[in-house]
Design a protein around this motif. Structure first.
Motif, mmCIF file in Angstrom:
data_model
loop_
_atom_site.group_PDB
_atom_site.id
_atom_site.type_symbol
_atom_site.label_atom_id
_atom_site.label_comp_id
_atom_site.label_asym_id
_atom_site.label_seq_id
_atom_site.Cartn_x
_atom_site.Cartn_y
_atom_site.Cartn_z
ATOM 1 N N THR A 68 0.779 -1.244 0.000
ATOM 2 C CA THR A 68 0.000 0.000 0.000
ATOM 3 C C THR A 68 0.811 1.294 0.000
ATOM 4 O O THR A 68 0.248 2.356 -0.233
ATOM 5 N N ASP A 83 0.410 4.315 -2.368
ATOM 6 C CA ASP A 83 -0.793 5.151 -2.313
ATOM 7 C C ASP A 83 -0.645 6.386 -1.435
ATOM 8 O O ASP A 83 -1.427 7.328 -1.580
ATOM 9 N N TYR A 84 0.313 6.403 -0.516
ATOM 10 C CA TYR A 84 0.388 7.513 0.434
ATOM 11 C C TYR A 84 1.794 8.002 0.750
ATOM 12 O O TYR A 84 1.948 9.086 1.309
#
Length: 143
Positions: free
Chosen positions: A119, A122-123
């Motif tokens: 993930t 994504d950030y």
């Protein structure tokens, strides 16, 4: 890894981080910098290889503001020590980006849950750099 005289930037950054990490009972880090003249802040920032604005932002963020970065690197099987040794400026720039990140809660949660590898793109403000490092077998943690 042994610090050499040819590495004054690293030494200075380590000294500053050590100074801040040890803490000062009577004053906050911001108060300490506030006591310096603009010229002294500029000189300290220059010694660290960053702008005065970056230095002030890092002090405001605190001495542990980039702690997630090496954890993220390890989650991606990237050796933080090897990156710091081979790519000091990249490592420092990544620390600055991490220290100023607004996705700390997400990052910590995903690191704790073991899903950061899937993930982070994504950030994470360091996602592009992490992907480039991840693609370099010389920077990966040896199994």
């Amino acid at each position: 890894m042994t610090l050499t005289i040819a590495d004054p930037v690293r030494h200075t950054v380590q000294q500053v981080l050590s100074w801040f990490a040890q803490g000062f009972e009577q004053a906050t880090q911001s108060d300490m910098l506030a006591g310096l003249s603009d010229a002294e802040v500029e000189a300290l920032a220059d010694d660290c290889g960053i702008s005065a604005h970056q230095l002030l932002a890092l002090v405001k963020a605190g001495p542990h503001a980039a702690d997630e970065m090496p954890a993220m690197m390890r989650a991606l099987n990237i050796d933080p020590a090897e990156v710091e040794y081979r790519l000091r400026r990249v490592f420092r720039d990544m620390q600055i980006t991490c220290a100023q990140c607004s996705s700390k809660d997400t990052c910590r949660q995903h690191l704790q849950q073991g899903k950061a590898e899937q993930t982070f793109i994504d950030y994470c403000g360091n996602a592009d750099t992490l992907n480039a490092l991840w693609a370099n077998p010389d920077l990966l943690i040896e199994a």
